[in-house]
Design a protein around this motif. Structure first.
Motif, PDB file in Angstrom:
ATOM      1  N   PRO A  41      45.669  57.405  45.427  1.00  0.00           N
ATOM      2  CA  PRO A  41      45.949  57.622  47.094  1.00  0.00           C
ATOM      3  C   PRO A  41      44.929  57.845  48.640  1.00  0.00           C
ATOM      4  CG  PRO A  41      47.375  59.023  45.771  1.00  0.00           C
ATOM      5  CD  PRO A  41      45.933  58.052  44.762  1.00  0.00           C
ATOM      6  N   ALA A  42      44.088  58.953  48.232  1.00  0.00           N
ATOM      7  CA  ALA A  42      43.341  59.072  49.197  1.00  0.00           C
ATOM      8  C   ALA A  42      42.151  57.828  49.306  1.00  0.00           C
ATOM      9  CB  ALA A  42      42.774  60.536  48.637  1.00  0.00           C
ATOM     10  N   ALA A  43      42.449  56.339  48.742  1.00  0.00           N
ATOM     11  CA  ALA A  43      41.949  55.445  49.662  1.00  0.00           C
ATOM     12  C   ALA A  43      42.664  54.040  49.749  1.00  0.00           C
ATOM     13  CB  ALA A  43      41.070  54.946  47.967  1.00  0.00           C
ATOM     14  N   GLN A  44      44.096  54.827  50.083  1.00  0.00           N
ATOM     15  CA  GLN A  44      44.857  53.368  50.644  1.00  0.00           C
ATOM     16  C   GLN A  44      44.002  51.933  51.624  1.00  0.00           C
ATOM     17  OE1 GLN A  44      46.957  52.169  47.379  1.00  0.00           O
ATOM     18  NE2 GLN A  44      45.725  54.046  46.524  1.00  0.00           N
ATOM     19  N   TRP A  45      43.432  53.073  52.415  1.00  0.00           N
ATOM     20  CA  TRP A  45      43.304  52.330  53.459  1.00  0.00           C
ATOM     21  C   TRP A  45      42.505  50.786  53.788  1.00  0.00           C
ATOM     22  CZ3 TRP A  45      38.213  51.288  54.408  1.00  0.00           C
ATOM     23  CH2 TRP A  45      37.511  52.163  53.205  1.00  0.00           C
ATOM     24  N   GLN A  46      41.519  51.230  52.279  1.00  0.00           N
ATOM     25  CA  GLN A  46      41.052  49.749  52.015  1.00  0.00           C
ATOM     26  C   GLN A  46      41.788  48.592  50.727  1.00  0.00           C
ATOM     27  OE1 GLN A  46      38.982  49.238  49.251  1.00  0.00           O
ATOM     28  NE2 GLN A  46      40.786  51.285  48.662  1.00  0.00           N
ATOM     29  N   TRP A  47      43.098  48.644  50.703  1.00  0.00           N
ATOM     30  CA  TRP A  47      43.818  48.247  48.907  1.00  0.00           C
ATOM     31  C   TRP A  47      43.726  46.565  49.829  1.00  0.00           C
ATOM     32  CZ3 TRP A  47      43.887  49.059  44.617  1.00  0.00           C
ATOM     33  CH2 TRP A  47      44.833  48.734  43.572  1.00  0.00           C
ATOM     34  N   ALA A  48      44.619  46.557  50.617  1.00  0.00           N
ATOM     35  CA  ALA A  48      44.807  44.785  50.940  1.00  0.00           C
ATOM     36  C   ALA A  48      43.708  44.672  51.104  1.00  0.00           C
ATOM     37  CB  ALA A  48      45.958  44.736  52.429  1.00  0.00           C
ATOM     38  N   VAL A  49      43.164  44.905  51.300  1.00  0.00           N
ATOM     39  CA  VAL A  49      41.633  43.668  51.578  1.00  0.00           C
ATOM     40  C   VAL A  49      40.964  43.935  50.862  1.00  0.00           C
ATOM     41  CG1 VAL A  49      39.224  44.273  52.920  1.00  0.00           C
ATOM     42  CG2 VAL A  49      41.330  44.980  53.981  1.00  0.00           C
ATOM     43  N   HIS A  50      40.596  44.475  49.303  1.00  0.00           N
ATOM     44  CA  HIS A  50      39.788  44.427  48.575  1.00  0.00           C
ATOM     45  C   HIS A  50      41.097  44.860  46.866  1.00  0.00           C
ATOM     46  CE1 HIS A  50      36.437  45.540  51.048  1.00  0.00           C
ATOM     47  NE2 HIS A  50      36.755  47.012  50.768  1.00  0.00           N
ATOM     48  N   VAL A  51      42.517  44.140  47.263  1.00  0.00           N
ATOM     49  CA  VAL A  51      42.510  44.273  45.843  1.00  0.00           C
ATOM     50  C   VAL A  51      42.621  42.452  45.263  1.00  0.00           C
ATOM     51  CG1 VAL A  51      44.591  42.952  46.631  1.00  0.00           C
ATOM     52  CG2 VAL A  51      45.011  44.405  44.591  1.00  0.00           C
ATOM     53  N   HIS A  52      41.912  42.149  45.858  1.00  0.00           N
ATOM     54  CA  HIS A  52      41.657  41.053  44.924  1.00  0.00           C
ATOM     55  C   HIS A  52      40.808  40.885  43.752  1.00  0.00           C
ATOM     56  CE1 HIS A  52      37.979  40.146  46.685  1.00  0.00           C
ATOM     57  NE2 HIS A  52      38.134  40.619  47.224  1.00  0.00           N
ATOM     58  N   HIS A  53      39.783  41.518  44.018  1.00  0.00           N
ATOM     59  CA  HIS A  53      38.485  42.297  42.398  1.00  0.00           C
ATOM     60  C   HIS A  53      40.035  42.299  41.417  1.00  0.00           C
ATOM     61  CE1 HIS A  53      35.110  41.884  45.341  1.00  0.00           C
ATOM     62  NE2 HIS A  53      35.733  42.558  46.230  1.00  0.00           N
ATOM     63  N   TRP A  54      41.112  43.472  41.671  1.00  0.00           N
ATOM     64  CA  TRP A  54      41.475  43.546  40.463  1.00  0.00           C
ATOM     65  C   TRP A  54      42.345  42.286  39.770  1.00  0.00           C
ATOM     66  CZ3 TRP A  54      42.885  47.480  37.840  1.00  0.00           C
ATOM     67  CH2 TRP A  54      41.926  49.069  38.698  1.00  0.00           C
ATOM     68  N   TYR A  55      42.726  41.186  40.733  1.00  0.00           N
ATOM     69  CA  TYR A  55      42.915  40.349  40.379  1.00  0.00           C
ATOM     70  C   TYR A  55      41.195  39.116  39.503  1.00  0.00           C
ATOM     71  CZ  TYR A  55      47.538  40.691  42.236  1.00  0.00           C
ATOM     72  OH  TYR A  55      48.915  41.065  41.841  1.00  0.00           O
ATOM     73  N   GLU A  56      40.535  39.197  39.813  1.00  0.00           N
ATOM     74  CA  GLU A  56      39.578  38.517  39.968  1.00  0.00           C
ATOM     75  C   GLU A  56      39.002  39.096  38.611  1.00  0.00           C
ATOM     76  OE1 GLU A  56      35.111  38.404  40.433  1.00  0.00           O
ATOM     77  OE2 GLU A  56      36.134  37.579  42.039  1.00  0.00           O
ATOM     78  N   LEU A  57      38.977  40.608  38.250  1.00  0.00           N
ATOM     79  CA  LEU A  57      38.440  40.982  36.685  1.00  0.00           C
ATOM     80  C   LEU A  57      39.149  40.759  36.381  1.00  0.00           C
ATOM     81  CD1 LEU A  57      37.324  43.147  35.101  1.00  0.00           C
ATOM     82  CD2 LEU A  57      38.306  45.006  35.770  1.00  0.00           C
ATOM     83  N   ALA A  58      41.061  41.023  36.451  1.00  0.00           N
ATOM     84  CA  ALA A  58      41.999  40.178  34.899  1.00  0.00           C
ATOM     85  C   ALA A  58      41.954  38.491  34.539  1.00  0.00           C
ATOM     86  CB  ALA A  58      43.002  40.451  35.905  1.00  0.00           C
ATOM     87  N   ASP A  59      41.560  37.562  35.759  1.00  0.00           N
ATOM     88  CA  ASP A  59      40.760  36.865  35.026  1.00  0.00           C
ATOM     89  C   ASP A  59      39.595  36.319  34.079  1.00  0.00           C
ATOM     90  OD1 ASP A  59      43.270  35.849  36.896  1.00  0.00           O
ATOM     91  OD2 ASP A  59      42.398  35.447  38.332  1.00  0.00           O
ATOM     92  N   LEU A  60      39.119  37.002  34.074  1.00  0.00           N
ATOM     93  CA  LEU A  60      37.797  37.085  33.438  1.00  0.00           C
ATOM     94  C   LEU A  60      38.366  38.060  32.450  1.00  0.00           C
ATOM     95  CD1 LEU A  60      34.813  38.322  36.004  1.00  0.00           C
ATOM     96  CD2 LEU A  60      35.643  36.237  35.211  1.00  0.00           C
ATOM     97  N   VAL A  61      39.074  38.640  31.981  1.00  0.00           N
ATOM     98  CA  VAL A  61      38.857  39.468  30.590  1.00  0.00           C
ATOM     99  C   VAL A  61      40.451  39.167  30.284  1.00  0.00           C
ATOM    100  CG1 VAL A  61      40.822  41.411  30.512  1.00  0.00           C
ATOM    101  CG2 VAL A  61      39.021  41.795  31.878  1.00  0.00           C
ATOM    102  N   LYS A  62      41.082  38.034  31.137  1.00  0.00           N
ATOM    103  CA  LYS A  62      42.110  37.579  30.129  1.00  0.00           C
ATOM    104  C   LYS A  62      41.458  35.799  29.954  1.00  0.00           C
ATOM    105  CE  LYS A  62      45.277  37.417  33.779  1.00  0.00           C
ATOM    106  NZ  LYS A  62      46.718  37.211  34.215  1.00  0.00           N
ATOM    107  N   ALA A  63      40.944  35.642  30.325  1.00  0.00           N
ATOM    108  CA  ALA A  63      39.159  34.400  29.376  1.00  0.00           C
ATOM    109  C   ALA A  63      38.769  34.193  28.241  1.00  0.00           C
ATOM    110  CB  ALA A  63      38.745  33.731  30.955  1.00  0.00           C
ATOM    111  N   LEU A  64      38.644  35.877  28.084  1.00  0.00           N
ATOM    112  CA  LEU A  64      38.295  36.102  27.008  1.00  0.00           C
ATOM    113  C   LEU A  64      39.494  35.549  25.873  1.00  0.00           C
ATOM    114  CD1 LEU A  64      37.081  39.465  27.842  1.00  0.00           C
ATOM    115  CD2 LEU A  64      35.460  37.178  27.578  1.00  0.00           C
ATOM    116  N   LYS A  65      40.617  35.372  26.114  1.00  0.00           N
ATOM    117  CA  LYS A  65      41.288  35.907  25.431  1.00  0.00           C
ATOM    118  C   LYS A  65      41.604  34.387  24.435  1.00  0.00           C
ATOM    119  CE  LYS A  65      43.764  39.810  26.246  1.00  0.00           C
ATOM    120  NZ  LYS A  65      45.122  40.724  26.705  1.00  0.00           N
TER     121      LYS A  65
END
Length: 176
Positions: A152-176
């Motif tokens: 919650p302390a880092a919410q100011w930058q969430w919308a700008v950087h949330v795409h990194h979570w999706y990018e990592l998820a795509d990389l992890v899911k590509a392993l399956k």
């Protein structure tokens, strides 16, 4: 302010085993997580929601913090850089972070990715100029990805950087 653990005992056990797709690593437990005895337990922390939104924990709803051990069924592990103290990052000392222990755990279990759940965690492990995203440095064969904090302390930058979570998820899911 960080609280000291006079016994230097582990505050919460790692969720690790060989063959995981990704191990998420924070800096240390926050007060709410310590009180709950669970990773990312602050109700305003986005961690469990973003795992679900990205498809890393499929199902009808996000996992609840108290069910954190269930992440292994999705090929996910959990740990922290500091296992013996708790508090906000700014209150922890450099000596509180056990980089050698983290490297040893990663070398032993060999997850495909080590995902550091804040830029601060990334800078502690990878160096002071570390930015968000996939890193060039590895631990053995494990790739390192630095994510924006879900705190919650880092919410100011969430919308700008949330795409990194999706990018990592795509990389992890590509392993399956």
């Amino acid at each position: 302010m960080a609280r000291k653990n006079p016994n230097k005992s582990i505050l919460i056990n790692d969720i690790l085993r060989p063959g995981l797709g990704v191990v998420f690593c924070g800096t240390a437990l926050a007060r709410a997580s310590l009180k709950a005895g669970a990773y990312y337990a602050n109700p305003r922390n986005r961690f469990w929601g973003i795992l679900h939104q990205t498809g890393l924990t499929p199902g009808s709803a996000p996992l609840l913090p108290q069910n954190y051990k269930d992440v292994v069924q999705f090929g996910i592990g959990l740990t922290d850089l500091c296992k013996t103290n708790f508090g906000n990052d700014a209150d922890l000392r450099r000596a509180d972070f056990d980089i050698a222990a983290l490297r040893e755990k990663v070398s032993l279990h060999e997850p495909k990715f080590l995902a550091l759940t804040s830029k601060n965690a990334g800078r502690i492990l990878c160096g002071p100029r570390t930015e968000l995203g996939l890193q060039e440095v590895r631990i053995g064969t494990t790739q390192i990805y630095v994510l924006p904090s879900t705190s919650p302390a880092a919410q100011w930058q969430w919308a700008v950087h949330v795409h990194h979570w999706y990018e990592l998820a795509d990389l992890v899911k590509a392993l399956k």
